[in-house]
Design an enzyme around this catalytic site. Structure first.
Site, mmCIF file in Angstrom:
data_model
loop_
_atom_site.group_PDB
_atom_site.id
_atom_site.type_symbol
_atom_site.label_atom_id
_atom_site.label_comp_id
_atom_site.label_asym_id
_atom_site.label_seq_id
_atom_site.Cartn_x
_atom_site.Cartn_y
_atom_site.Cartn_z
ATOM 1 N N ARG A 138 0.798 -1.194 0.004
ATOM 2 C CA ARG A 138 -0.008 0.023 0.026
ATOM 3 C C ARG A 138 0.841 1.463 0.090
ATOM 4 N NH1 ARG A 138 -5.044 0.268 2.873
ATOM 5 N NH2 ARG A 138 -4.444 -1.591 3.924
ATOM 6 N N CYS A 148 -26.681 -1.083 -7.295
ATOM 7 C CA CYS A 148 -28.015 -1.442 -6.861
ATOM 8 C C CYS A 148 -27.849 -1.732 -5.301
ATOM 9 C CB CYS A 148 -28.985 -2.384 -7.573
ATOM 10 S SG CYS A 148 -30.465 -2.233 -7.020
#
Length: 470
Positions: A321, A398
């Site tokens: 990271r 959704c």
């Protein structure tokens, strides 16, 4: 989130009323620690990376698109290598891996950590020297271990007694003696999200120190003499800013190393302290520079080795990271904007939030939904003189939890067609991307010296249908 708003946007927004929303905010400002080093606003007000405007990137490659500042990534590799010149620095490939990135980190002198057969295949296909690869994973299959042995992978980090048995049998069959490290669960509670804290006892990784499994694994490997036990490995979690966890981890692992020495007269020559070094996603995050990390980690290891009367082992670390995360931003196009009432102040003034819907979402960045992660954002295609408004950047999926950026100030005139950029998306965004709602995954574009090149192409509907054999 802008530098002067640190802490203002996290909490009970509705209870604060509209007064705090009227705090002066420069919606065009970029906080340097959140963005790739070669990103700035051009004369026309739009963002540019390494001299190339985001509007040109969007026109050529579409949106959403992950944009990698290649010189930023390379410079972070060099900083870690300079800070740890005598140690092995493994890039943690799970953060983001593709063949172009493998070549970049190899050219910068890095080692590579993989944790599946697919990551290993990517590394080998890109020409990564196998002796510079470490192979992690809590459930490596026989096929994966066989591939690692046949390729000549430099280090295999064993994670269970079953894996020791599998690897020992395969090594005997082939007449080889692979170098291994034992992953030790040290019982350190890292101050991070529970899903990415990996050293407490009640989880799937490694051999328990407290339960005696770690010492039993070490003695078994030494006594059987088939595998070459090179050292111990500890990884306490991710997005960590405080080195106190590493201090406790090193103390416990080196105490185990002393136990092994006392039991078998073997002093293991290596120690891998893992990674998990944090980056700045918002102005509330304060990551350490590699040089500072190196100084603190060496001090910790030297002190613990002196206490245990051990020779200082050869150290390894595994930043992922910290290298790729800040080097990438995601570029989206706004599709719709709607205003939602949060509450009303005592003077009758409405407090509202703008829901800014973009053409991606949780399929290209699941971290907000999965880890409650925080991100920043800015309108990237232009500057604005409009007043700031509280906004939430949401996706097209959704799901009500399909949120990319929970809280950010954007200009009140944000509108469909604007480009929005979200920084800090290099780690665990493309690598955890999905096809939820049958949305194809975005491409990755590397930019250097004003030129863009496609390094991972966009998925298409044809790609999705090609897998559907029904």
């Amino acid at each position: 989130m802008r530098a002067h708003e640190a802490g203002a946007l996290h909490g009970d927004l509705g209870s604060r009323g509209p007064a705090w929303l009227r705090t002066p905010v420069d919606v065009n400002a970029l906080v340097p620690q959140l963005w790739p080093r070669n990103v700035a606003r051009a004369a026309d007000g739009a963002l540019a990376v390494a001299g190339l405007g985001v509007r040109e990137i969007a026109a050529e490659f579409g949106t959403p698109v992950y944009v990698l500042d290649e010189d930023d990534l390379r410079s972070r590799c060099r900083e870690f290598r300079a800070a740890f010149p005598t140690e092995d620095v493994y890039y943690a490939g799970k953060a983001f891996l593709c063949r172009a990135v493998v070549r970049m980190i190899a050219e910068e002198g890095m080692f590579l950590d993989v944790c599946t057969g697919g990551e290993l295949a990517t590394a080998l296909s890109a020409g990564m020297p196998p002796e510079r690869i470490g192979f992690h994973g809590n459930n490596k299959s026989v096929t994966e271990l066989t591939r690692a042995l046949d390729a000549g992978v430099g280090r295999i980090i064993v994670d269970s007694f079953t894996e020791i048995e599998r690897l020992t049998a395969l090594a005997r069959e082939r007449g080889v003696r692979p170098a291994v490290l034992i992953r030790v669960t040290v019982g350190v509670e890292a101050h991070t999200h529970e899903f990415i804290a990996t050293a407490h006892e009640d989880q799937k990784f490694g051999f328990s120190l407290a339960g005696g499994a770690a010492i039993a694994a070490a003695l078994r490997i030494i006594d059987e003499g088939v595998l070459e036990l090179r050292g111990l490995h500890s990884h306490i979690g991710s997005q960590i800013f405080d080195t106190s966890g590493f201090e406790v981890s090193a103390r416990r692992v080196l105490a185990l190393q002393a136990q092994i020495r006392d039991a078998r007269g073997v002093e293991l020559p290596e120690l891998d302290l893992g990674g998990g070094f944090g980056i700045a996603y918002t102005t509330q995050d304060d990551p350490s520079a590699p040089a500072d990390l190196a100084k603190r980690l060496r001090k910790i290891v030297d002190a613990e080795c002196a206490a245990e009367k051990l020779a200082v082992p050869h150290l390894s670390i595994e930043p992922g990271r910290a290298i790729v995360g800040p080097a990438v931003f995601t570029l989206y196009e706004v599709g719709t904007v709607k205003s939602v009432l949060l509450g009303t102040d005592g003077d009758g003034t409405d407090a509202r939030r703008a829901y800014v819907s973009v053409d991606g979402g949780m399929s290209d960045n699941i971290r907000t939904a999965l880890y409650d992660a925080s991100y920043s954002a800015t309108v990237a295609s232009r500057e604005s003189t409009a007043r700031p408004i509280l906004a939430r950047v949401v996706g097209k999926h959704c799901e009500s939890g399909d949120i990319v950026v929970k809280d950010e100030f954007l200009p009140a005139d944000v509108q469909p067609g604007d480009l929005v950029a979200v920084p800090g998306t290099g780690a665990y965004c493309r690598s955890m991307a999905s096809n939820y709602n049958h949305v194809p995954r975005p491409p990755v574009v590397a930019v250097r010296e004003g030129r863009a090149r496609l390094i991972v192409r966009r998925e298409t509907e044809e790609d999705l249908l090609a897998l559907d054999v029904g």
